[in-house]
Design an enzyme around this catalytic site. Structure first.
Site, PDB file in Angstrom:
ATOM      1  CG  HIS A 199     -37.046 -20.252  10.278  1.00  0.00           C
ATOM      2  ND1 HIS A 199     -36.358 -21.163   9.534  1.00  0.00           N
ATOM      3  CD2 HIS A 199     -37.776 -19.524   9.398  1.00  0.00           C
ATOM      4  CE1 HIS A 199     -36.636 -20.985   8.251  1.00  0.00           C
ATOM      5  NE2 HIS A 199     -37.508 -19.999   8.141  1.00  0.00           N
TER       6      HIS A 199
ATOM      7  CD  GLU B 237      -7.465   3.169  -0.118  1.00  0.00           C
ATOM      8  OE1 GLU B 237      -6.434   2.567   0.211  1.00  0.00           O
ATOM      9  OE2 GLU B 237      -7.829   3.280  -1.315  1.00  0.00           O
TER      10      GLU B 237
ATOM     11  CE  LYS C 186      -3.009  -2.440  -0.364  1.00  0.00           C
ATOM     12  NZ  LYS C 186      -4.092  -2.016  -1.212  1.00  0.00           N
TER      13      LYS C 186
ATOM     14  CG  HIS D  60      -4.967  -0.740   3.845  1.00  0.00           C
ATOM     15  ND1 HIS D  60      -5.211  -0.212   2.592  1.00  0.00           N
ATOM     16  CD2 HIS D  60      -4.174   0.170   4.475  1.00  0.00           C
ATOM     17  CE1 HIS D  60      -4.588   0.946   2.469  1.00  0.00           C
ATOM     18  NE2 HIS D  60      -3.953   1.206   3.601  1.00  0.00           N
ATOM     19  CG  ASN D  61      -7.358  -1.487  -0.524  1.00  0.00           C
ATOM     20  OD1 ASN D  61      -6.344  -1.327   0.156  1.00  0.00           O
ATOM     21  ND2 ASN D  61      -7.337  -1.463  -1.834  1.00  0.00           N
TER      22      ASN D  61
ATOM     23  CB  SER E  92      -0.910   0.035   1.232  1.00  0.00           C
ATOM     24  OG  SER E  92      -1.657   1.234   1.226  1.00  0.00           O
TER      25      SER E  92
HETATM   26  C1  6PG Z   1      -3.211   1.500  -1.583  1.00  0.00           C
HETATM   27  C2  6PG Z   1      -4.483   1.695  -2.332  1.00  0.00           C
HETATM   28  C3  6PG Z   1      -4.344   1.144  -3.695  1.00  0.00           C
HETATM   29  C4  6PG Z   1      -5.398   1.698  -4.636  1.00  0.00           C
HETATM   30  C5  6PG Z   1      -6.744   1.110  -4.429  1.00  0.00           C
HETATM   31  C6  6PG Z   1      -7.790   2.024  -4.932  1.00  0.00           C
HETATM   32  O1  6PG Z   1      -3.305   0.924  -0.515  1.00  0.00           O
HETATM   33  O2  6PG Z   1      -2.167   1.929  -2.059  1.00  0.00           O
HETATM   34  O3  6PG Z   1      -5.532   1.054  -1.686  1.00  0.00           O
HETATM   35  O4  6PG Z   1      -4.277  -0.241  -3.582  1.00  0.00           O
HETATM   36  O5  6PG Z   1      -5.465   3.057  -4.470  1.00  0.00           O
HETATM   37  O6  6PG Z   1      -6.791  -0.086  -5.136  1.00  0.00           O
HETATM   38  O7  6PG Z   1      -8.931   1.327  -5.011  1.00  0.00           O
HETATM   39  P1  6PG Z   1     -10.179   1.855  -5.775  1.00  0.00           P
HETATM   40  O8  6PG Z   1      -9.775   2.096  -7.199  1.00  0.00           O
HETATM   41  O9  6PG Z   1     -11.157   0.752  -5.646  1.00  0.00           O
HETATM   42  O10 6PG Z   1     -10.585   3.127  -5.112  1.00  0.00           O
END
Ligand code: 6PG
Length: 503
Positions: A476, A214, A207, A210-211, A135
């Site tokens: 149920h 994000e 990861k 994490h996303n 990331s």
């Molecule tokens: C990171 C980001 C990277 C990317 C995402 C964006 O950790 O560096 O998460 O992996 O920016 O894949 O995802 P989207 O295109 O779904 O917003």
């Protein structure tokens, strides 16, 4: 070409691959690079020879067999190709050239189940496979990403020195990312933002979460911006200044910092702020969706993370929204007069919602480790995220501290620091959400986060009625509050005497 010269190899010279290769070379390792298109390899090497201090440590290869031969055994080969079919195809091309014990490291945004499948197949063939979340985008890859590797521990031990060297570093005393790396001048010292996550797909799973986080972090920031714009009539530049201020306090993070910067950017093509001219439709590549889908599969209430995915989906229905805006009425927005008070309410709404979002992400990982047979170290995961990655923030140090205080913490919201923050911020949080609803301003992430908080702290929920409905139409069964858990009853709702039986 001298064989067995490179310490490591890398396949895939798109932006991430180029930057990671240079990061590795800057740390004193000799790296062989290969791209499917040989012209790309030649151009990259020529460009590096002109401007990169570490270019003598790059070996450009245009033949795959020669590329593999140039790497010391056991070979470590990093793949930075498009996740999915391209990864499988690259592995198939490499296989005939590899020897037992060689290690393939996938640094793409692979689905963790693909990583598990690949690791199983390659280990049966006598090779190692590491799936490593990477990331931090282009700059992170170049000067220090956050790295989340998994696979066999033996393979990790072989990769560890390089991964620790190239990862972002944080100050051991403050937890702040160490900055100032430049081409040929990497950061010295600090705690590396990488550690062994576990076997098979664990690294890519972490990861993925994490996303997911994000996505929700970004959506919460957008809702804070939207409330200031609509309830206070502030312009983008003014709101950007507020984010700058917030970045000095407990919200301090990379995403808050770039938001302050983005909002104050003037339109280079005309008057006003650029953000006001950016079309309000957000794309997605799928990792947030994977997180939300996995939360549904594991029955973990990560509702704020899912809301962030839905918010992007709703944003993409631009034409429909434009039509509906002419047809569906809502309240007239009343502007608030006490700017200072509302900004503080919004700041608290953002902070409390963020706590809920991270609580959901960590609760999801806690369930995943049971389901998929991993042993995740949550304090370490939060530490790896303190630098290099997109969600890096001072806040993550508090999470590491929470798990050090109590490694078996049931939910982040129950840690004294976070509990206190929620108690102190909740009246402001509720005020911001109420005002948004009263004025017809959508805040799906703030709203779902507060519902999560209220749901989690409720000893009783209306699921008693829900379970009775299930029993009514589907037999149920239900448990009773006045009987021990595990005893199930059914009422014959359609018969005239409505008898209850234990089943
Ligand atoms: C990171 C980001 C990277 C990317 C995402 C964006 O950790 O560096 O998460 O992996 O920016 O894949 O995802 P989207 O295109 O779904 O917003």
């Amino acid at each position: 070409m001298q064989t067995n010269r490179a310490d490591i190899g890398l396949v895939g010279l798109a932006v991430m691959g180029q930057n990671l290769a240079l990061n590795i070379a800057d740390h004193g390792y000799t790296i062989a690079v290969f791209n499917r298109n040989p012209d790309k390899t030649r151009e990259f090497i020529a460009c590096c020879e002109r401007q990169e201090p570490s270019s003598e440590r790059l070996i450009g290869c245009v033949d795959l067999a020669e590329f593999v031969r140039s790497i010391k055994r056991p070979r470590k080969i990093v793949l930075l190709v498009k996740a999915g079919e391209a990864t499988d195809a690259t592995i198939e091309h490499l296989l005939p050239h590899l020897e037992a014990g060689d290690i393939i490291i996938d640094g793409g945004n692979a689905h963790w189940q693909d990583t598990t499948r690949r690791e199983k197949r390659l280990s049966a063939l006598g090779f190692h496979f590491i799936g490593s979340g990477v990331s931090g985008g282009e700059t992170g890859a170049r000067f220090g990403p956050s790295l989340m590797p998994s696979g066999t521990f033996e393979a990790w031990q072989s990769l560890e020195p390089i991964w620790r060297d190239i990862a972002a570093k944080v100050d051991p005393d403050t937890g702040k990312p160490l900055e100032g790396a430049a081409p040929g001048k990497p950061i010295q010292g600090g705690i590396p933002c990488t550690a062994y996550i576990g076997p098979n797909g664990a690294g890519h799973y972490v990861k993925m979460v994490h996303n997911g986080i994000e996505y929700i972090d970004m959506q919460l920031i957008c809702e804070a911006y939207w409330l200031m714009k609509n309830l206070l009539g502030m312009n983008a530049g003014e709101i950007g200044k507020i984010f700058e201020e917030w970045n000095q306090g407990e919200l301090s993070s990379y995403l808050i910092e770039i938001t302050g910067d983005i909002l104050q950017q003037k339109d280079p093509e005309g008057d006003g702020y650029l953000v006001d001219k950016v079309l309000d439709t957000a794309g997605q590549k799928g990792t947030g969706l994977w997180t939300a889908a996995n939360a549904l599969t594991l029955a973990i209430p990560a509702n704020a993370i899912a809301e962030a995915v839905y918010a992007r989906a709703l944003s993409a229905l631009k034409d429909e929204r434009v039509s509906a805006s002419q047809m569906l009425d809502g309240p007239v927005v009343t502007q608030e007069s006490d700017r200072k008070a509302l900004i503080e309410a919004i700041r608290n709404a953002l902070f409390c919602s963020k706590i809920c979002a991270y609580a959901q992400g960590f609760q999801l990982m806690a369930e995943a480790q049971i389901e998929y047979d991993w042993q995740l170290d949550f304090g370490t995961i939060a530490q790896i995220w303190q630098g290099g990655c997109i969600i890096r923030a001072g806040f993550l140090r508090k999470i590491t501290e929470a798990y050090h205080r109590n490694p078996g913490l049931m939910n982040l919201m129950l840690d004294p620091y976070f509990k206190n923050a929620l108690h102190e911020g909740q009246s402001h949080w509720r005020k911001a959400v109420s005002l948004a609803v009263a004025n017809g301003i959508p805040v799906p992430a703030f709203g779902s986060a507060v519902a999560y908080y209220d749901g989690y702290r409720s000893a009783f929920l209306p699921a008693n009625l829900l379970q009775a409905q299930r029993d009514f139409f589907g037999s149920h069964t239900y448990e009773r509050t006045d009987q021990p858990r595990g005893k199930f009853f059914h009422l014959d709702w359609s018969s005239s005497d409505r008898q209850q039986n234990e089943v």
